[in-house]
Design an enzyme around this catalytic site. Structure first.
Site, PDB file in Angstrom:
ATOM      1  N   LYS A 100       0.770 -51.276 -13.263  1.00  0.00           N
ATOM      2  CA  LYS A 100      -0.421 -51.638 -12.689  1.00  0.00           C
ATOM      3  C   LYS A 100      -1.009 -51.126 -11.336  1.00  0.00           C
ATOM      4  O   LYS A 100      -0.279 -49.941 -10.541  1.00  0.00           O
ATOM      5  CB  LYS A 100      -0.135 -52.831 -12.109  1.00  0.00           C
ATOM      6  CG  LYS A 100      -0.379 -53.573 -11.285  1.00  0.00           C
ATOM      7  CD  LYS A 100      -0.068 -54.903 -11.376  1.00  0.00           C
ATOM      8  CE  LYS A 100      -1.043 -55.813  -9.793  1.00  0.00           C
ATOM      9  NZ  LYS A 100       0.020 -57.135  -9.729  1.00  0.00           N
ATOM     10  N   SER A 155      -3.910 -61.372 -10.432  1.00  0.00           N
ATOM     11  CA  SER A 155      -3.712 -60.098 -10.059  1.00  0.00           C
ATOM     12  C   SER A 155      -3.174 -58.921 -11.813  1.00  0.00           C
ATOM     13  O   SER A 155      -3.927 -57.613 -11.680  1.00  0.00           O
ATOM     14  CB  SER A 155      -3.584 -59.228  -9.266  1.00  0.00           C
ATOM     15  OG  SER A 155      -1.911 -59.224  -9.275  1.00  0.00           O
ATOM     16  N   SER A 162       0.000 -63.894 -10.348  1.00  0.00           N
ATOM     17  CA  SER A 162      -0.254 -62.799 -11.119  1.00  0.00           C
ATOM     18  C   SER A 162       0.749 -61.872 -12.551  1.00  0.00           C
ATOM     19  O   SER A 162      -0.896 -61.352 -12.676  1.00  0.00           O
ATOM     20  CB  SER A 162      -0.492 -61.264  -9.732  1.00  0.00           C
ATOM     21  OG  SER A 162      -1.551 -61.933  -8.992  1.00  0.00           O
TER      22      SER A 162
END
Length: 464
Positions: A80, A155, A179
């Site tokens: 990520k 996210s 997320s």
């Protein structure tokens, strides 16, 4: 067996270890899929093909020399873009860090590298991972793999989209208000928010701030358990890390729904506004559990303290993390994030103390709830994937959503309990958009949660 990008991560890793396929060949399969799908979806960012080829060649050489290999050896991986990777562009989705290159790995990346993964790039995020829709001014918007006109969530939206389309076999992310779970629901994959302390984070400005945690994502529960076995476990740099070694969570999983005591709710007793299409999927998940032998009751904990608790702690954390940055760059943060930072500036010590006292009360509420039930089942997200050109849903069932957090209560109410929660694919809307169901277990029972999730997954696959 022929290995494809749709093969499970376990199958891919086993094939590399047995030299059925080389790491180079496996990488090429994934790079081909990235070239096919990523231009439309924007899931993978900062792709570095040359460095990826070098990593795959090193993985093959490692095997050729007969050296021991880790559980992810040769698997293409994209961390990520909020997790630092030494020597690799890490933007946090912010124009202020568009050219930022860290000099060391975050702990979760360190563990993934040590397990033998071949890094290929990053997965896209919203600015500083704030919000559950993945868009930023550096790379643009990540789109839903099923319907590119819709959101992939966030996210960890880039991670979920990349997984769902076969661009990567596994992915990791982080979860404060949903997320890992919301994008898993939107993209039809599996996402786990582990128990607090299960996956330690380092470095961290505040080791005692525990609303956010790293965690794994995968296309099935067995693959998710594989990645959890790599990233979980104690570390001397993280004082609140749980002591169970990562190998505790490795597959295979042997679970059953027979006799399970399930507290089921579509809306936490009216505390959530839930889209009717989502509620229908959650209702069917409850019926499936009954058919598989579980005892399912209408029941839920009282989480009325959760909204104020989460919003207070989130604003406090954002102010502490981004307050100086906002002062230096008044127009440098997206408006919703800047507003959250300013909300933190207005908090008093009494406000923060109240939030921690409420969080303690919520922990006790969950302890009492799990004396009666083994599992809590509720929606992962209150809505199906919404249009990608919106920052957040403006309404749910006609009820206005006042801000970019209000539609995420089904996820962030669970955040402040500290309990592990997993989002599993459970069906879809009449339009064909994926919908996930959220399973929650007592704190520390991550292995048990994985076994139950695997049993649910098997029952659904078998058409129970």
């Amino acid at each position: 067996m022929t290995i494809t990008v749709e093969s499970s991560a376990r199958e891919q890793a086993d094939a590399v270890r047995r030299r059925v396929i080389s790491a180079r060949e496996l990488l090429d399969l994934h790079l081909t899929r990235i070239a096919e799908r990523n231009p439309e979806l924007t899931a993978i960012v900062s792709l570095d093909v040359q460095r990826a080829h070098e990593g795959a060649a090193a993985a093959d050489d490692h095997l050729a020399r007969g050296w021991p290999v880790g559980p992810l050896h040769g698997l293409p991986f994209a961390p990520k873009d909020t997790h630092d990777v030494a020597g690799w562009r890490t933007t946090y989705g912010s124009p202020l860090f568009a050219d930022h290159v860290p000099d060391r790995d975050d702990l979760v990346v360190e563990r993934i590298r040590r397990a033998g993964a071949v890094l290929i790039g990053r997965t896209n995020v919203p600015e500083f991972a704030a919000g559950s829709h993945t868009f930023n001014r550096v790379f643009g918007t990540t789109r839903n793999p099923v319907d590119p006109s819709r959101s992939a969530g966030g996210s960890s939206g880039g991670a979920a989209c990349a997984l769902a389309t076969g661009m990567v076999p596994l992915a990791e992310g982080s979860d404060m208000g949903g997320s890992l779970r919301n994008p898993a629901s939107f993209c039809g994959v599996v996402g786990l928010r582990p128990s607090l302390g299960r996956v330690p984070s380092w470095p961290a400005a505040n080791q005692w701030e525990t609303t956010s945690t790293s965690g794994p994502m995968a296309r099935d529960v067995g693959d998710l358990a594989l990645l959890l076995s790599v990233i979980a476990g104690p570390d001397p740099r993280v004082p609140h890390a749980l002591g169970d070694p990562g190998q505790t969570f490795a597959p295979p999983l042997h679970g059953s729904l027979v006799g399970l005591r399930v507290g089921w709710t579509a809306d936490l007793g009216g505390a959530l506004e839930v889209d009717e299409r989502v509620a229908a999927v959650v209702e069917e998940a409850g019926r499936l559990m009954v058919r598989a032998g579980a005892h399912v009751y209408a029941g839920h904990p009282d989480l009325s303290l959760a909204d104020d608790t989460f919003r207070t702690l989130r604003a406090w954390h954002f102010q502490a993390t981004f307050g100086d940055l906002l002062r230096e760059h008044p127009d440098g943060l997206k408006p919703s994030l800047a507003d959250n930072v300013r909300a933190g500036e207005r908090l008093t010590g009494a406000d923060v103390a109240r939030a921690y006292q409420q969080r303690s009360a919520l922990s006790e509420t969950m302890r009492a709830f799990f004396e009666q039930y083994d599992l809590l089942v509720l929606p992962t997200s209150q809505v199906p994937p919404f249009p990608a050109d919106q920052e957040f849903p403006s309404e749910v069932n006609g009820s206005p959503m006042p801000d970019y957090l209000a539609w995420m209560k089904s996820a962030y109410f669970i955040t402040v309990t500290g309990c592990p929660a997993i989002s599993l694919p459970a069906g879809g809307t009449p339009e064909g958009w994926p919908v996930g169901v959220q399973l929650v277990a007592p704190h520390g029972q991550d292995r048990r949660l994985l076994e139950i999730a695997a049993a649910f997954e098997s029952a659904r696959a078998a058409g129970v």
